[in-house]
Scaffold this active site. Structure first.
Site, PDB file in Angstrom:
ATOM      1  N   ARG A   1      -2.483  -1.986  -3.585  1.00 45.33           N
ATOM      2  CA  ARG A   1      -3.688  -1.199  -3.368  1.00 45.33           C
ATOM      3  C   ARG A   1      -3.629   0.007  -4.322  1.00 45.33           C
ATOM      4  O   ARG A   1      -2.644   0.750  -4.337  1.00 45.33           O
ATOM      5  CB  ARG A   1      -3.719  -0.694  -1.929  1.00 45.33           C
ATOM      6  CG  ARG A   1      -4.899   0.231  -1.732  1.00 45.33           C
ATOM      7  CD  ARG A   1      -4.746   1.005  -0.462  1.00 45.33           C
ATOM      8  NE  ARG A   1      -5.910   1.846  -0.286  1.00 45.33           N
ATOM      9  CZ  ARG A   1      -5.880   2.997   0.375  1.00 45.33           C
ATOM     10  NH1 ARG A   1      -4.759   3.438   0.912  1.00 45.33           N
ATOM     11  NH2 ARG A   1      -6.974   3.705   0.508  1.00 45.33           N
TER      12      ARG A   1
ATOM     13  N   ASN B   1       0.881  -1.170   0.000  1.00 38.17           N
ATOM     14  CA  ASN B   1       0.000   0.000   0.000  1.00 38.17           C
ATOM     15  C   ASN B   1       0.916   1.217   0.000  1.00 38.17           C
ATOM     16  O   ASN B   1       1.483   1.589   1.022  1.00 38.17           O
ATOM     17  CB  ASN B   1      -0.877  -0.049   1.258  1.00 38.17           C
ATOM     18  CG  ASN B   1      -1.816   1.135   1.334  1.00 38.17           C
ATOM     19  OD1 ASN B   1      -1.738   2.061   0.537  1.00 38.17           O
ATOM     20  ND2 ASN B   1      -2.701   1.106   2.310  1.00 38.17           N
TER      21      ASN B   1
ATOM     22  N   GLU C   1      -7.931  -5.120   5.125  1.00 36.52           N
ATOM     23  CA  GLU C   1      -7.782  -4.805   3.699  1.00 36.52           C
ATOM     24  C   GLU C   1      -6.633  -5.589   3.076  1.00 36.52           C
ATOM     25  O   GLU C   1      -6.713  -6.005   1.933  1.00 36.52           O
ATOM     26  CB  GLU C   1      -7.574  -3.295   3.522  1.00 36.52           C
ATOM     27  CG  GLU C   1      -8.874  -2.521   3.750  1.00 36.52           C
ATOM     28  CD  GLU C   1      -8.665  -1.062   4.099  1.00 36.52           C
ATOM     29  OE1 GLU C   1      -8.167  -0.786   5.198  1.00 36.52           O
ATOM     30  OE2 GLU C   1      -9.008  -0.203   3.272  1.00 36.52           O
TER      31      GLU C   1
ATOM     32  N   ARG D   1     -11.277  15.833   7.773  1.00 35.45           N
ATOM     33  CA  ARG D   1     -12.003  16.205   6.551  1.00 35.45           C
ATOM     34  C   ARG D   1     -13.424  16.646   6.883  1.00 35.45           C
ATOM     35  O   ARG D   1     -14.075  16.060   7.750  1.00 35.45           O
ATOM     36  CB  ARG D   1     -12.070  15.028   5.588  1.00 35.45           C
ATOM     37  CG  ARG D   1     -10.724  14.711   4.963  1.00 35.45           C
ATOM     38  CD  ARG D   1     -10.834  13.528   4.026  1.00 35.45           C
ATOM     39  NE  ARG D   1      -9.719  12.630   4.254  1.00 35.45           N
ATOM     40  CZ  ARG D   1      -9.715  11.343   3.949  1.00 35.45           C
ATOM     41  NH1 ARG D   1     -10.768  10.788   3.384  1.00 35.45           N
ATOM     42  NH2 ARG D   1      -8.664  10.607   4.192  1.00 35.45           N
TER      43      ARG D   1
ATOM     44  N   HIS E   1     -12.646   3.099   0.195  1.00 36.80           N
ATOM     45  CA  HIS E   1     -12.603   2.032   1.208  1.00 36.80           C
ATOM     46  C   HIS E   1     -13.344   0.784   0.730  1.00 36.80           C
ATOM     47  O   HIS E   1     -13.812  -0.023   1.528  1.00 36.80           O
ATOM     48  CB  HIS E   1     -13.295   2.439   2.541  1.00 36.80           C
ATOM     49  CG  HIS E   1     -12.703   3.616   3.240  1.00 36.80           C
ATOM     50  ND1 HIS E   1     -13.488   4.639   3.744  1.00 36.80           N
ATOM     51  CD2 HIS E   1     -11.427   3.922   3.541  1.00 36.80           C
ATOM     52  CE1 HIS E   1     -12.710   5.527   4.333  1.00 36.80           C
ATOM     53  NE2 HIS E   1     -11.463   5.114   4.221  1.00 36.80           N
TER      54      HIS E   1
ATOM     55  N   GLU F   1     -14.001  -0.083  15.354  1.00 35.34           N
ATOM     56  CA  GLU F   1     -13.602  -1.305  16.073  1.00 35.34           C
ATOM     57  C   GLU F   1     -13.316  -1.052  17.547  1.00 35.34           C
ATOM     58  O   GLU F   1     -13.500  -1.944  18.376  1.00 35.34           O
ATOM     59  CB  GLU F   1     -12.323  -1.892  15.437  1.00 35.34           C
ATOM     60  CG  GLU F   1     -12.565  -2.511  14.078  1.00 35.34           C
ATOM     61  CD  GLU F   1     -11.270  -2.761  13.311  1.00 35.34           C
ATOM     62  OE1 GLU F   1     -10.225  -3.017  13.931  1.00 35.34           O
ATOM     63  OE2 GLU F   1     -11.320  -2.701  12.062  1.00 35.34           O
TER      64      GLU F   1
END
Ligand code: ADP
Length: 398
Positions: free
Chosen positions: A91, A7, A385, A241, A180, A335
């Site tokens: 990714r 990634n 992921e 954001r 995502h 989580e």
């Protein structure tokens, strides 16, 4: 077969080496400050100690070369030679409308990813640097691209279209894509498995709440709506954001503060969200929760607005799905923060949701946090992921 999952960001690179058959993570790590003074690689072999080493990495090629050296190191390595790495899964953030699933990286695929760079100018070029560096150092090893946007390509036109002059879609492909996707797809699949239900019969809402955050509505395993848009700026309020806002605010701030659109966009990306609403207190929910509990008004404002927004988006997806069987929380906040989950679920009593406070206080594994009589199941599923990328890669190259 061992799969190297990469990634690659503009100045960082996360990696994992995963045995595709056993799904065991053999090693993982991170290169930081690539191209900047003080580059550092951290490497942790399975069952071993984490090693942190300072080493110059002027480009991503040196970073990947250090990753490969760590993986094959005589003492702490986990493979004897590079020939034990069967494929690399990359990714890739934006696949535009061109990629609805993962695919083997050919020259043509690489060209098409480059064409999508227009839509993700910060991410795709960095992802491609990783692809090129691996090609150089591991010639002949198959590479697979796994896109953040692919899972959302099943959204119908009514969900992805913006109410703008249609020519902008035709000319520039301005539409909602969502991000995502690897996480949303993985978590939706795990939700069905956890409940012992057939995914094709399940209506699920996945809340991926990390630094970036998005919600998706998944009907029968297919994404029908998601909260991020052309870019990852739309939707939920996030760490830094802004998420959704009145687009006229841009011109208003530009006039009041004498700022350019790109300066304001940078503020919307880096200084807004819960960081902005809390007067710069923190973008980290651990800090915010602590301050909230100490009665800090700025933290209370940010936290209340954040959870209210998540609940509103969930409500809109219950409408989009015409019902819901399961709502699943994932990623750093989803989580780990029972506090956020409880606040969000407090808005969802109308769905017949009853939270199990003791279960919600736990952390770690996949778990259900509603009582057995709750009409809708609320779950916590840790996202993975890297594993999803390794699985897609293996499926395409084996
Ligand atoms: P990224 O989007 O960078 O992958 P993550 O999914 O790792 O982000 O989520 C990071 C966020 O998770 C942190 O900013 C922090 O707010 C939150 N987080 C992590 N651990 C906890 C915790 N124990 N309690 C509350 N929030 C947490």
């Amino acid at each position: 077969m061992n799969i190297l999952v990469i990634n690659c960001g503009s100045s960082s690179l996360k990696f994992q080496l995963i045995n595709a058959e056993t799904e065991e993570v053999k090693a993982k790590g991170l290169c930081e400050r690539i191209g900047i003074e003080g580059s550092v690689i951290s490497y942790t072999p399975a069952g071993g100690e984490k090693e942190v080493t300072q080493s110059p990495m002027p480009t991503h090629t040196e970073a990947i070369s250090l990753v490969l050296a760590a993986l094959t190191n005589e003492k702490t390595g986990v493979v004897k030679s590079l020939s034990e790495i069967g494929a690399v899964g990359h990714r890739i953030v934006h696949g535009g409308e061109k990629f609805a699933s993962s695919c083997v990286i050919t020259d043509e695929v690489q060209k098409t990813i480059e064409e999508c760079s227009d839509l993700a100018p910060l991410h795709n070029p960095a992802n491609l640097i990783g692809v090129n560096a691996c090609k150089e150092l591991m010639p002949g090893v198959p590479m697979v691209a796994v896109f953040d946007t692919a899972f959302h390509q099943t959204m119908p036109e009514k969900a992805y279209i913006y109410a703008l002059p249609y020519e902008y879609y035709e000319k520039y492909k301005i539409r909602r894509y969502g991000f995502h996707g690897t996480s949303h797809g993985y978590v939706a699949g795990r939700t069905a498995a956890f409940l012992g239900r057939d995914i094709t019969e399940l209506k699920t809402i996945v809340c991926h709440l990390g630094n970036g955050a998005s919600v998706s509505a998944v009907n029968g395993g297919k994404c029908v709506d998601t909260s991020m848009g052309l870019t990852p700026l739309e939707g939920l309020y996030m760490g830094t954001r802004s998420g959704d806002l009145d687009p006229a605010i841009l011109e208003f701030i530009a006039n009041k503060e004498g700022k350019s659109i790109s300066e304001i966009t940078s503020i919307l990306n880096k200084k807004s969200g819960v960081l902005g609403m809390s007067c710069g207190l923190s973008s980290d929910f651990r800090d915010l929760q602590e301050a909230y509990e100490a009665g800090n008004p700025a933290a209370i404002r940010a936290m209340e607005a954040y959870c209210y927004k998540v609940a509103k988006v969930i409500g809109s997806y219950v409408a989009a799905l015409n019902g819901v069987d399961a709502i699943t929380f994932t990623a750093g906040i989803g989580e780990n923060s029972g506090f956020v989950r409880e606040k969000v679920c407090a808005y969802l009593g109308y769905l017949g949701i009853t939270l199990d406070a003791a279960a919600n206080a736990k952390r770690g594994d996949e778990m259900e946090i509603t009582t057995p009589d709750s009409k809708v199941k609320v779950l916590v599923i840790p996202t993975n992921e890297e594993l999803a990328i390794a699985r897609d890669t293996y499926a395409l190259v084996k």
